[in-house]
Motif scaffolding. Structure first.
Motif, mmCIF file in Angstrom:
data_model
loop_
_atom_site.group_PDB
_atom_site.id
_atom_site.type_symbol
_atom_site.label_atom_id
_atom_site.label_comp_id
_atom_site.label_asym_id
_atom_site.label_seq_id
_atom_site.Cartn_x
_atom_site.Cartn_y
_atom_site.Cartn_z
ATOM 1 N N LEU B 217 0.815 -1.203 0.000
ATOM 2 C CA LEU B 217 0.000 0.000 0.000
ATOM 3 C C LEU B 217 0.851 1.256 0.000
ATOM 4 C CD1 LEU B 217 -2.840 -1.063 2.412
ATOM 5 C CD2 LEU B 217 -2.920 -0.822 -0.058
ATOM 6 N N ARG B 218 1.884 1.264 0.835
ATOM 7 C CA ARG B 218 2.703 2.465 0.864
ATOM 8 C C ARG B 218 3.386 2.695 -0.478
ATOM 9 N NH1 ARG B 218 0.963 5.236 4.182
ATOM 10 N NH2 ARG B 218 1.735 6.749 2.682
ATOM 11 N N ILE B 220 2.247 1.933 -3.449
ATOM 12 C CA ILE B 220 1.260 2.511 -4.358
ATOM 13 C C ILE B 220 1.064 3.976 -4.038
ATOM 14 C CG2 ILE B 220 -1.156 2.495 -5.053
ATOM 15 C CD1 ILE B 220 -1.206 -0.473 -4.631
ATOM 16 N N TRP B 221 0.887 4.274 -2.778
ATOM 17 C CA TRP B 221 0.558 5.650 -2.440
ATOM 18 C C TRP B 221 1.741 6.594 -2.566
ATOM 19 C CZ3 TRP B 221 -2.515 2.844 1.655
ATOM 20 C CH2 TRP B 221 -3.818 2.652 1.190
ATOM 21 N N THR B 224 2.259 7.370 -6.278
ATOM 22 C CA THR B 224 1.283 8.254 -6.908
ATOM 23 C C THR B 224 1.063 9.540 -6.118
ATOM 24 O OG1 THR B 224 -0.469 7.092 -5.732
ATOM 25 C CG2 THR B 224 0.012 6.370 -7.961
ATOM 26 N N PRO B 246 3.548 11.771 -11.061
ATOM 27 C CA PRO B 246 2.261 12.457 -10.865
ATOM 28 C C PRO B 246 2.368 13.966 -11.093
ATOM 29 C CG PRO B 246 2.688 10.946 -9.066
ATOM 30 C CD PRO B 246 3.939 10.995 -9.887
ATOM 31 N N ALA B 266 -1.240 9.492 -16.933
ATOM 32 C CA ALA B 266 -2.014 8.846 -15.877
ATOM 33 C C ALA B 266 -2.235 7.374 -16.195
ATOM 34 C CB ALA B 266 -3.351 9.553 -15.700
ATOM 35 N N MET B 269 0.913 5.499 -15.593
ATOM 36 C CA MET B 269 1.108 5.271 -14.152
ATOM 37 C C MET B 269 0.276 4.081 -13.684
ATOM 38 S SD MET B 269 1.371 8.508 -11.642
ATOM 39 C CE MET B 269 0.191 9.561 -12.451
ATOM 40 N N PHE B 270 -0.961 4.046 -14.111
ATOM 41 C CA PHE B 270 -1.857 2.984 -13.697
ATOM 42 C C PHE B 270 -1.337 1.632 -14.150
ATOM 43 C CE2 PHE B 270 -5.337 0.658 -12.493
ATOM 44 C CZ PHE B 270 -6.025 0.083 -13.534
ATOM 45 N N LEU B 273 1.553 0.474 -12.137
ATOM 46 C CA LEU B 273 1.168 -0.038 -10.828
ATOM 47 C C LEU B 273 0.600 -1.437 -10.917
ATOM 48 C CD1 LEU B 273 -0.374 2.976 -8.976
ATOM 49 C CD2 LEU B 273 1.684 1.707 -8.426
ATOM 50 N N ILE B 274 -0.236 -1.659 -11.908
ATOM 51 C CA ILE B 274 -0.826 -2.991 -12.061
ATOM 52 C C ILE B 274 0.273 -4.023 -12.265
ATOM 53 C CG2 ILE B 274 -2.294 -4.432 -13.498
ATOM 54 C CD1 ILE B 274 -4.191 -2.620 -12.632
ATOM 55 N N THR B 277 2.256 -4.514 -9.087
ATOM 56 C CA THR B 277 1.490 -5.242 -8.076
ATOM 57 C C THR B 277 1.394 -6.713 -8.424
ATOM 58 O OG1 THR B 277 0.200 -3.248 -7.749
ATOM 59 C CG2 THR B 277 -0.661 -5.270 -6.786
ATOM 60 N N PHE B 281 2.755 -9.703 -6.095
ATOM 61 C CA PHE B 281 1.970 -10.841 -5.624
ATOM 62 C C PHE B 281 2.618 -12.143 -6.011
ATOM 63 C CE2 PHE B 281 -2.129 -10.012 -3.697
ATOM 64 C CZ PHE B 281 -2.192 -8.649 -3.767
ATOM 65 N N MET C 111 -5.963 1.396 -6.609
ATOM 66 C CA MET C 111 -4.747 1.769 -7.314
ATOM 67 C C MET C 111 -4.874 3.062 -8.066
ATOM 68 S SD MET C 111 -2.988 -1.567 -8.454
ATOM 69 C CE MET C 111 -3.473 -3.112 -7.786
ATOM 70 N N PHE C 112 -6.015 3.703 -7.972
ATOM 71 C CA PHE C 112 -6.150 4.965 -8.671
ATOM 72 C C PHE C 112 -5.891 6.111 -7.720
ATOM 73 C CE2 PHE C 112 -7.102 2.895 -12.256
ATOM 74 C CZ PHE C 112 -8.140 2.013 -12.105
ATOM 75 N N ALA C 113 -4.837 6.800 -7.986
ATOM 76 C CA ALA C 113 -4.565 7.967 -7.175
ATOM 77 C C ALA C 113 -5.385 9.123 -7.719
ATOM 78 C CB ALA C 113 -3.084 8.300 -7.258
ATOM 79 N N ILE C 115 -4.688 12.026 -8.604
ATOM 80 C CA ILE C 115 -4.122 12.786 -9.711
ATOM 81 C C ILE C 115 -4.509 12.165 -11.046
ATOM 82 C CG2 ILE C 115 -1.934 11.534 -9.600
ATOM 83 C CD1 ILE C 115 -2.430 15.144 -10.711
ATOM 84 N N MET C 116 -4.783 10.874 -11.039
ATOM 85 C CA MET C 116 -5.099 10.242 -12.309
ATOM 86 C C MET C 116 -6.504 10.551 -12.782
ATOM 87 S SD MET C 116 -3.454 6.542 -12.136
ATOM 88 C CE MET C 116 -2.640 6.021 -10.692
#
Lengths: 449, 291, 272
Positions: B217-218, B220-221, B224, B246, B266, B269-270, B273-274, B277, B281, C111-113, C115-116
């Motif tokens: 979680l950290r 990801i956050w 972004t 960002p 954006a 970025m997504f 992350l996917i 992640t 996993f 997973m969506f911040a 800003i996106m």
């Protein structure tokens, strides 16, 4: 938990309802609102506008209320564009002069010839009259002028027996002489807008360069004029405090007043406010602090500094354009305009030639005390030492993408890498040129091959 | 059964509506917008397919922002753990004032980012800041350090972010620590294990899954994160040295005024992350930790 | 319980880390301008003054910002709790196909911040005609709080045995009363945790308030304070006073309910 379900649901409804009602502007009943945006955030200026122009306007036009919004300079562009996108721009607003052409080209502005004639076309100073004159019509009028320059510790320079610098080399010599005993010679503001747009524009203007080729709009960021200026800036950096790029414009004024630096690179009459507040009591006068005009580069004739002065503009999408013009007529009414200009003396200099030497205007105590600052501006205007903010030459008022160029930070990146990063000026200039050409192509402005 | 299902869907409907309208739609719209050349605020737009993506593949600024973003998130996560885990271990012990300290340690997390940034900018101010004063007084440095200048701004940003978010690690880790049966520690003590070995052989295995969640979680956050980074350097020239992805996406949309390109960033970025992640996993095989 | 010096050193370090910067903020807020810029800086003001606070409240729109933040945050909490409690309940108590997919989707939205989604969100808000309204903020904060609250409450509801509700139903209560009197009280720690997090997230948001709100009357605290920070004369004393006034309510509120919080975090999911 003692809250009954009924109360909880009622509470939710009330809160959501209140949140929903927070809609601005309130448009209930017969009151019509004239939205006026400007960038003079000082509380006393806001008050003056409220008590003079707005008060009389509301008397003359019952059924209208004037809603003034003072926005920070940095916020203005974003908010404005957002409001245009939302289809509800203000009726009347300040614009950065380098934005106006951009909006004119997109056909968003209403001409205001009638207003200009009503307030006295021939009385408006040449430095600002034709700035928003496109295709034979006026699309803006400057609210007030404020020239910028170095603010120097005149006493320190004179003690060293050095004349005001005329060339880059003179300036570097002066800076070297004044950096001593923990004090630095000069400090530039760290904001991208200033170090990455306003000052580079001044360098180009004072070194025979320009942002773009006038015919093809091709950027000229790697022109010799710019490279000379970057080399000069890189050398000047040695005489600036190490952390200058992380500090702001206002920090430089505080540093000047408290003696940490000898010259503030960017200064308008606002500096006087800082001097009066933070400088040692026995130094708060023009013998110690004076404006100093900029040096020119090897390919330039005279040094140029920026003339601050947003222009009023009315949009085609404005709800009440006629009332906006009526408001402006009141704004420029001599007795009201005088009070407006006096709310931040010298910084807000009237645009009317007749007022510049008017005894009533000059009788303001701060202007009397700091009269040499006012005189510097007047003589500077006469000698053509000022250009509007962001302009590298007078014709830049017609360039429609200066706002995007500024916003991209391409020039700021180049300046920071050269000055603070110590990189090679030509290499960075070439990089910036490439990025700028790409940007302008993306924006659809490419006319060169 | 059918009536059950219907009621179930009805109760879920408001959530789905809000999530759908306010999250799913904007995401899909972002993806669609990224295929256009669009001015952020004016109607002009033109379909360009994957041109924006191809542009970024070769854009030096883009790769710079990935670099800065990785440095930022990597450093902050490591430090948040390095500060947060020992703090949690400490707060798991019994001592006077512990409950009070548990409350205090959460303070940095509660305040708005703008306040945290302003506070640290004031502490790190090179002329008037307390940090420089203390360093000078202790003789660690001989001249004020420009914490907010080019050389140190990334570090200042990292320090501010670690300060702001380490409490999250503390509380999460502590909550898990509190559920570890004391018998396990007793057994280890009986076996002659000292504090460090108890930590390695009892605590760590017991908290593996929560550490997994925390890091996920950290990461990801922090990757972004926008407001802390953007507010730190604001409109200054040094912002270039902390221009993470960002922030670059925001700039493309709101200062370059190119909405299509901002949207493409954006989406990139997504996707990043996917992918990250999924890899995470796969490596740690802990899907059950999140159900 | 032996007293270990290491423990106390660690405790003091932690205390300093967590509280000292805030203490420094308070100290600066109570100083006069000349003391603020004095070198060396003093830990405790020699001549403490409340003038920074006074100026903040009378010369700026701080009170308006404060009011807006309170309204928006409270409304967000109310809306988010209601919707997520209903949804979490559905996810745990009802069988319907797609239930697990929905749960998985919730993780995805994590997973969506913000800003996106800011530009599409802005355009959506413009279409709905609610730009520059508090409602727009409430809705946008709900977007980031909802997934988390759903997840948190789902864990809580899951841990409450079905038998308790069944027992209430057998006793003649209808489902709603069963929920209200049996389930919710047990899920209270989770609800409180969700409420605190939602409140803090809404109270602290900067990006959405920056983009969606243009007029001073609707501005919330973070954006309002940022404006002060960028104003013509940077008044550190007043800015620190603003910082104190924004932090104090959040801290006090939190201190009052912190016990529930750690419980809540232990049992459910987490968000940062």
């Amino acid at each position: 938990m003692a809250i009954s379900r009924r109360h909880f649901l009622a509470g939710t409804a009330v809160l959501t309802g209140t949140a929903m009602l927070g809609r601005a502007p309130a448009a209930l009943g017969q009151i019509r609102e004239l939205q006026v945006w400007h960038t003079e955030v000082e509380p006393q200026t806001v008050k003056v506008i409220q008590d003079t122009s707005i008060a009389e306007f509301e008397r003359k036009f019952p059924g209208f209320k004037v809603k003034q919004q003072a926005l920070g300079w940095g916020d203005l562009n974003t908010k404005l564009l957002a409001s245009i996108a939302a289809g509800s721009p203000p009726d009347l607003t300040h614009l950065n002069p380098f934005m106006t052409a951009s909006l004119y080209v997109k056909k968003l502005l209403v001409p205001m010839d009638e207003l200009i004639r009503a307030i006295g076309e021939n009385d408006i100073h040449e430095a600002t009259l034709k700035l928003q004159y496109f295709d034979g019509k006026y699309y803006g009028v400057t609210h007030a002028m404020g020239s910028t320059y170095f603010a120097e510790r005149r006493d320190l320079r004179e003690k060293k027996g050095i004349k005001p610098p005329e060339t880059y080399d003179d300036m570097l010599k002066l800076a070297a002489a004044l950096t001593e005993g923990g004090r630095y010679a000069v400090q530039m503001p760290g904001e991208k807008l200033y170090m990455g747009f306003v000052h580079p524009a001044e360098w180009l203007a004072g070194n025979g360069g320009s942002w773009v080729d006038p015919k093809t709009y091709r950027p000229q960021l790697n022109s010799q004029a710019m490279i000379d200026a970057l080399e000069y800036a890189q050398k000047l950096n040695k005489f600036m405090p190490g952390g200058w790029s992380g500090q702001k414009y206002l920090d430089t004024l505080a540093a000047l007043s408290t003696g940490k630096i000898a010259m503030a690179y960017l200064s308008g009459a606002r500096t006087i406010g800082y001097i009066e507040k933070y400088a040692p009591e026995n130094m708060r006068d023009p013998e110690h602090f004076m404006p100093m005009l900029r040096p020119h580069g090897p390919s330039g004739r005279v040094g140029i500094s920026a003339l601050d002065g947003e222009n009023w503009a009315v949009f085609t999408q404005s709800k009440y354009p006629n009332e906006a013009f009526e408001f402006l007529k009141l704004f420029y009414k001599k007795e009201y305009y005088l009070q407006y200009c006096h709310s931040v003396p010298i910084h807000l200099t009237p645009i009317f030639k007749s007022m510049l030497n008017d005894p009533e205007y000059l009788a303001n105590p701060r202007i009397k005390k700091w009269r040499p600052w006012h005189d510097t501006m007047v003589s500077g205007l006469k000698a053509g030492r000022f250009l509007p903010i962001g302009f590298s030459r007078p014709e830049d008022n017609l360039v429609p993408f200066l706002a995007e160029l500024d916003g991209s930070g391409i020039v700021a990146d180049m300046v920071v890498e050269v000055m603070v990063g110590g990189k090679n000026p030509k290499a960075e200039a070439d990089k910036a040129q490439r990025r700028a050409e790409e940007l302008l192509t993306q924006l659809g402005f490419k006319r060169w091959s | 059964m059918r009536k059950q299902a219907l009621t179930g869907w009805l109760l879920l409907a408001p959530s789905l509506l809000l999530l759908g309208g306010l999250v799913v739609f904007p995401i899909l719209y972002n993806a669609w917008l990224s295929l256009f050349d669009k001015h952020s605020f004016l109607p002009a737009q033109a379909f360009v397919g994957l041109k924006n993506y191809r542009y970024f593949a070769g854009d030096e600024e883009f790769w710079n922002s990935v670099y800065y973003g990785t440095v930022y998130s990597g450093a902050t996560i490591v430090l948040q753990l390095a500060v947060g885990v020992p703090a949690a271990l400490l707060l798991n012990e019994m001592f006077r004032g512990r409950d009070f300290l548990r409350g205090v340690v959460l303070f940095p997390y509660l305040i708005p980012t703008i306040v945290a940034v302003i506070l640290w900018k004031w502490l790190l101010n090179d002329s008037y800041g307390l940090v420089n004063h203390l360093l000078l007084a202790a003789g660690v440095v001989s001249a004020p350090v420009a914490w907010l200048g080019k050389d140190f701004i990334m570090w200042s940003l990292i320090v501010t972010s670690v300060w702001q978010f380490f409490p999250f690690v503390v509380v999460t880790y502590l909550a898990r620590l509190q559920t570890i049966p004391p018998e396990l520690y007793e057994a280890a003590r009986v076996d002659g294990a000292g504090a460090w070995r108890r930590f390695v052989h009892v605590t760590l295995p017991q908290t593996r899954s929560v550490l997994f969640v925390i890091v996920l979680l950290r990461s990801i956050w922090m990757f972004t994160k926008f407001d802390t980074v953007w507010l730190m350097a604001g409109e200054g020239g040094v912002s270039r040295y902390i221009r993470t992805l960002p922030v670059y996406a925001y700039a493309r949309s709101f200062t370059y005024l190119q909405a299509g390109m901002g949207a493409a960033l954006a989406v990139i970025m997504f996707v990043m992350l996917i992918v990250a992640t999924a890899a995470y996993f796969r490596v740690f095989r802990r899907e059950e930790a999140l159900s | 319980m032996t007293r270990r010096p290491g423990l106390y050193v660690g405790g003091v370090t932690l205390l300093t880390l967590g509280a000292f910067p805030l203490f420094w903020m308070l100290s600066t807020a109570l100083k006069r301008s000349d003391e603020i810029f004095a070198t060396p800086p003093r830990l405790v003001p020699a001549h403490p003054t409340l003038e920074n606070f006074w100026r903040l409240l009378t010369e700026t729109n701080f009170v308006v910002f404060f009011k807006n933040s309170v309204l928006v945050s409270a409304a967000t909490v109310a809306l988010t709790l209601t919707v997520s409690a209903l949804g979490a309940y559905a996810l745990t108590r009802y069988r319907f196909c797609g239930r697990d997919t929905v749960a998985g989707l919730i993780l995805l939205t994590y997973m969506f911040a913000p800003i996106m989604i800011i530009i599409p969100f802005y355009i959506l808000v413009k279409q709905l005609g609610i730009v520059n309204t508090r409602l727009a903020l409430v809705l946008s904060y709900t977007t980031f709080c909802l997934p988390f609250c759903l997840w948190l409450l789902r864990s809580f509801f899951e841990s409450i045995p079905l038998e308790l509700e069944e027992a209430a139903l057998v006793d003649g209560a209808n489902r709603r009363r069963a929920v209200w009197h049996v389930v919710l009280p047990l899920a209270l720690p989770g609800l409180i945790a969700a409420a605190i997090f939602t409140f803090i997230l809404a109270w602290n948001d900067f990006l959405f308030a920056l983009v969606l709100i243009t007029s001073d009357e609707i501005k919330t605290l973070p954006v309002g304070v940022n404006d002060l920070f960028n104003a013509t004369i940077v008044d550190w004393g007043m800015i620190m006073a603003a910082g104190v006034m924004i932090t104090a309510p959040a801290v006090m509120f939190f201190v009052a309910v912190q016990r529930h919080l750690v419980q809540g975090w232990g049992a459910g999911g987490v968000k940062g």
